[in-house]
Design a protein around this motif. Structure first.
Motif, PDB file in Angstrom:
ATOM      1  N   VAL A 277      13.436 -24.361  32.460  1.00 23.19           N
ATOM      2  CA  VAL A 277      12.079 -24.714  32.042  1.00 23.19           C
ATOM      3  C   VAL A 277      11.972 -23.619  30.776  1.00 23.19           C
ATOM      4  O   VAL A 277      12.430 -22.467  30.833  1.00 23.19           O
ATOM      5  CB  VAL A 277      10.912 -24.493  32.754  1.00 23.19           C
ATOM      6  N   GLU A 278      11.605 -24.082  29.338  1.00 22.43           N
ATOM      7  CA  GLU A 278      11.177 -23.269  28.299  1.00 22.43           C
ATOM      8  C   GLU A 278      10.328 -21.990  28.928  1.00 22.43           C
ATOM      9  O   GLU A 278       9.412 -22.189  29.498  1.00 22.43           O
ATOM     10  CB  GLU A 278      10.494 -24.092  27.329  1.00 22.43           C
ATOM     11  N   SER A 279      10.576 -20.801  28.472  1.00 20.62           N
ATOM     12  CA  SER A 279      10.080 -19.510  28.787  1.00 20.62           C
ATOM     13  C   SER A 279      10.402 -18.970  30.018  1.00 20.62           C
ATOM     14  O   SER A 279       9.828 -17.908  30.668  1.00 20.62           O
ATOM     15  CB  SER A 279       8.441 -19.525  28.542  1.00 20.62           C
ATOM     16  N   GLN A 280      11.250 -19.667  30.817  1.00 15.24           N
ATOM     17  CA  GLN A 280      11.679 -19.204  32.146  1.00 15.24           C
ATOM     18  C   GLN A 280      12.675 -18.005  31.937  1.00 15.24           C
ATOM     19  O   GLN A 280      13.456 -18.097  31.028  1.00 15.24           O
ATOM     20  CB  GLN A 280      12.124 -20.126  32.889  1.00 15.24           C
ATOM     21  N   LYS A 281      12.476 -16.934  32.676  1.00 18.15           N
ATOM     22  CA  LYS A 281      13.507 -16.049  32.700  1.00 18.15           C
ATOM     23  C   LYS A 281      14.348 -16.072  34.257  1.00 18.15           C
ATOM     24  O   LYS A 281      13.786 -16.124  35.341  1.00 18.15           O
ATOM     25  CB  LYS A 281      12.834 -14.629  32.824  1.00 18.15           C
ATOM     26  N   ILE A 282      15.670 -16.374  34.056  1.00 17.76           N
ATOM     27  CA  ILE A 282      16.501 -16.731  35.317  1.00 17.76           C
ATOM     28  C   ILE A 282      17.755 -16.408  35.192  1.00 17.76           C
ATOM     29  O   ILE A 282      18.428 -16.178  34.218  1.00 17.76           O
ATOM     30  CB  ILE A 282      16.419 -18.087  35.651  1.00 17.76           C
ATOM     31  N   PRO A 283      18.267 -15.565  36.459  1.00 16.58           N
ATOM     32  CA  PRO A 283      19.724 -14.966  36.383  1.00 16.58           C
ATOM     33  C   PRO A 283      20.641 -15.965  36.983  1.00 16.58           C
ATOM     34  O   PRO A 283      20.418 -16.500  38.020  1.00 16.58           O
ATOM     35  CB  PRO A 283      19.505 -13.641  36.918  1.00 16.58           C
ATOM     36  N   ILE A 284      21.762 -15.650  36.735  1.00 16.97           N
ATOM     37  CA  ILE A 284      22.778 -16.019  37.217  1.00 16.97           C
ATOM     38  C   ILE A 284      23.668 -15.152  38.133  1.00 16.97           C
ATOM     39  O   ILE A 284      23.974 -14.232  37.829  1.00 16.97           O
ATOM     40  CB  ILE A 284      24.033 -16.952  36.536  1.00 16.97           C
TER      41      ILE A 284
ATOM     42  N   LEU B 117      10.110 -22.912  38.599  1.00 16.94           N
ATOM     43  CA  LEU B 117       9.310 -23.614  37.674  1.00 16.94           C
ATOM     44  C   LEU B 117       9.535 -25.056  37.728  1.00 16.94           C
ATOM     45  O   LEU B 117       8.887 -25.804  36.592  1.00 16.94           O
ATOM     46  CB  LEU B 117       9.436 -22.897  36.203  1.00 16.94           C
ATOM     47  N   LYS B 118      10.438 -25.555  38.272  1.00 16.56           N
ATOM     48  CA  LYS B 118      10.833 -26.807  38.117  1.00 16.56           C
ATOM     49  C   LYS B 118       9.644 -27.899  38.363  1.00 16.56           C
ATOM     50  O   LYS B 118       9.731 -28.957  37.799  1.00 16.56           O
ATOM     51  CB  LYS B 118      12.275 -27.092  38.982  1.00 16.56           C
ATOM     52  N   GLN B 119       8.873 -27.467  39.447  1.00 16.66           N
ATOM     53  CA  GLN B 119       7.921 -28.535  39.428  1.00 16.66           C
ATOM     54  C   GLN B 119       6.946 -28.583  38.325  1.00 16.66           C
ATOM     55  O   GLN B 119       6.174 -29.740  38.444  1.00 16.66           O
ATOM     56  CB  GLN B 119       6.909 -27.729  40.733  1.00 16.66           C
ATOM     57  N   HIS B 120       6.880 -27.972  37.222  1.00 13.23           N
ATOM     58  CA  HIS B 120       6.154 -28.117  36.138  1.00 13.23           C
ATOM     59  C   HIS B 120       6.590 -29.259  35.096  1.00 13.23           C
ATOM     60  O   HIS B 120       5.926 -29.762  34.261  1.00 13.23           O
ATOM     61  CB  HIS B 120       6.041 -26.842  35.003  1.00 13.23           C
ATOM     62  N   VAL B 121       8.007 -29.520  35.673  1.00 11.51           N
ATOM     63  CA  VAL B 121       8.560 -30.735  34.674  1.00 11.51           C
ATOM     64  C   VAL B 121       9.062 -31.936  35.457  1.00 11.51           C
ATOM     65  O   VAL B 121       9.164 -32.871  34.856  1.00 11.51           O
ATOM     66  CB  VAL B 121       9.612 -30.149  33.714  1.00 11.51           C
ATOM     67  N   ILE B 122       9.262 -31.779  36.586  1.00 12.61           N
ATOM     68  CA  ILE B 122       9.919 -32.713  37.493  1.00 12.61           C
ATOM     69  C   ILE B 122       8.688 -33.601  37.669  1.00 12.61           C
ATOM     70  O   ILE B 122       7.872 -33.450  38.256  1.00 12.61           O
ATOM     71  CB  ILE B 122      10.453 -32.195  38.802  1.00 12.61           C
TER      72      ILE B 122
END
Length: 450
Positions: A151-158, A345-350
């Protein structure tokens, strides 16, 4: 403040790449001679100028990181403060260009000496200028787009370990993501990895909208600390001033944390957990919190690689990272682990920006794959398998082949259609336990086993 016209010759100590300088203590209420993060020029007896950055001030003792290293430098060298922190070039001319950890051009193109400069390591964005994340970044990676949306503005690591293809995977996301600008920050990269990233972006035709900041393994570790700040400063400018959707790719944040540790020890700071400094959390958070969806402007999204020494998630770097970021992708055994990966944050777009069946398909597929893993364990222990177990085994094989393989690339809608087809190949409509209106609309009954 100090300036290039004021030179000091009072170096007391040189330790590694750190230089300690004694300067006069200003009177109470007077303007300081130097501030934290200010730049200085160090000139030795060989008349060679080296750039240094102030990292600590205790009374009249100033500690600086010498970006070009201290080899050959003596205590009789002169130091002149520039009166401003580190700056990086920002203009449309930086697109398609590659810079080192000092912000200097290292490709074959022209220098950008006269282009505008912006300061790095500024404060994070005022919360009043942020909007709630609500826009999806499509990557064409089904394990991300279907199960853990970026999601845009997300900060997420691999989260991954040494030897896994995390750099190849990061490059692929940069190439396929529907972002306007890609800003890449590489820390401690071997030349092969650096060349791979640049060649991959060039071959895919996205280099013209990409900016690269690279610190190679042979470069100074001091420069390694500047790479994320340079990348994020440029990303912020593109987002705020030009309204661009910017995706920042960083690898490897563990190398960044190790550089922080090494510099901290050289500066005689008291180490904390496993030798890392006590401010590791705040240092990482200052960078990750640059991710933002601006009220007036574009957005900055951060996707980073964090390697876990010994595959230990409780190691200080991934442990602290997990408290800061909004989920994680686990890359293990050459695939994204569907159980360990999470996007908060996936619930904001799904279901809002995606198809109505997205949520149901995601949950059902994971439920079936979890059952397939259990069925494989039963099969490995020679237990008797039921007909349903055999259905699950068939599904698990198809799921790995069509979704989990890193080479798989498809649009979200194509992936959802494929998911329905796979479920129809393995199960009856009644076994799905999904909303009946969705089953009636999307289940390909002509191909079902019912």
């Amino acid at each position: 403040m100090g300036s290039q016209q004021t030179s000091y010759h009072s170096i007391e100590e040189i330790v590694g790449d750190l230089l300690k300088l004694r300067i006069p203590v200003p009177e109470a209420g007077a303007e300081p001679l130097v501030r934290l993060n200010d730049l200085a020029v160090v000139e030795g007896s060989d008349n060679q100028s080296r750039l240094a950055q102030v990292i600590d001030i205790k009374a009249g003792l100033v500690t600086m990181q010498v970006l070009d290293g201290t080899k050959g430098l003596a205590t009789d060298a002169s130091v002149s403060f520039l009166g401003h922190p580190m700056q990086v070039t920002f203009s449309d001319n930086v697109l398609g260009r590659t810079f080192n950890g000092k912000g200097k051009v290292i490709d074959s193109g022209p220098q950008l000496t006269f282009d505008a400069k912006v300061e790095i390591a500024g404060p994070t964005v005022n919360p009043m200028r942020r909007v709630l994340a609500s826009q999806m970044i499509r990557t064409k990676v089904p394990m991300i787009d279907v199960f853990n949306c970026l999601v845009e503005s997300q900060k997420i690591p691999i989260f991954s370990v040494s030897g896994e293809p995390y750099n190849r995977f990061l490059a692929r996301i940069g190439i396929q993501a529907d972002a306007d600008i890609i800003v890449f920050g590489g820390m401690g990269l071997v030349f092969d990895d650096f060349y791979f990233f640049r060649q991959s972006f060039e071959d895919a035709g996205v280099l013209a909208r990409t900016v690269m900041f690279v610190n190679q393994a042979s470069d100074s570790i001091v420069e390694r600390l500047l790479v994320p700040d340079m990348a994020l400063a440029v990303a912020e400018r593109f987002a705020v001033e030009e309204g661009k959707r910017v995706l920042v790719l960083l690898t490897d944040m563990t190398a960044y944390a190790d550089a922080l540790k090494e510099v901290g020890i050289a500066n005689e700071r008291v180490p904390s957990n496993r030798g890392y400094m006590g401010d590791l959390y705040s240092q990482l958070a200052r960078r990750y919190e640059k991710a933002c969806d601006y009220t007036k402007g574009g957005s900055v999204t951060i996707l980073s690689v964090t390697t876990m020494p010994g595959n230990e998630v409780s190691h200080p770097v991934p442990d602290n990272t997990g408290y800061i970021t909004e989920g994680q992708f686990y890359l293990h055994n050459g695939v994204l682990d569907p159980f360990g990966s999470l996007s908060r944050l996936k619930q904001h777009v799904i279901g809002k920006q995606t198809r109505e069946d997205h949520s149901q398909v995601m949950n059902t597929m994971i439920r079936f794959y979890s059952g397939a893993v259990e069925a494989e364990q039963k099969q490995a222990m020679a237990f008797e398998l039921s007909d349903y177990d055999r259905q699950l085994l068939k599904f698990g094989k198809l799921f790995r082949q069509h979704f989990m393989e890193l080479e798989v690339s498809m649009e979200l809608e194509e992936a959802l259609d494929l998911a329905w087809k796979m479920m129809a190949d393995c199960f009856s409509a009644e076994q799905l336990l999904m909303k009946q209106e969705l089953v009636n609309k999307y289940f390909p009954r002509s191909e079902a086993n019912a």
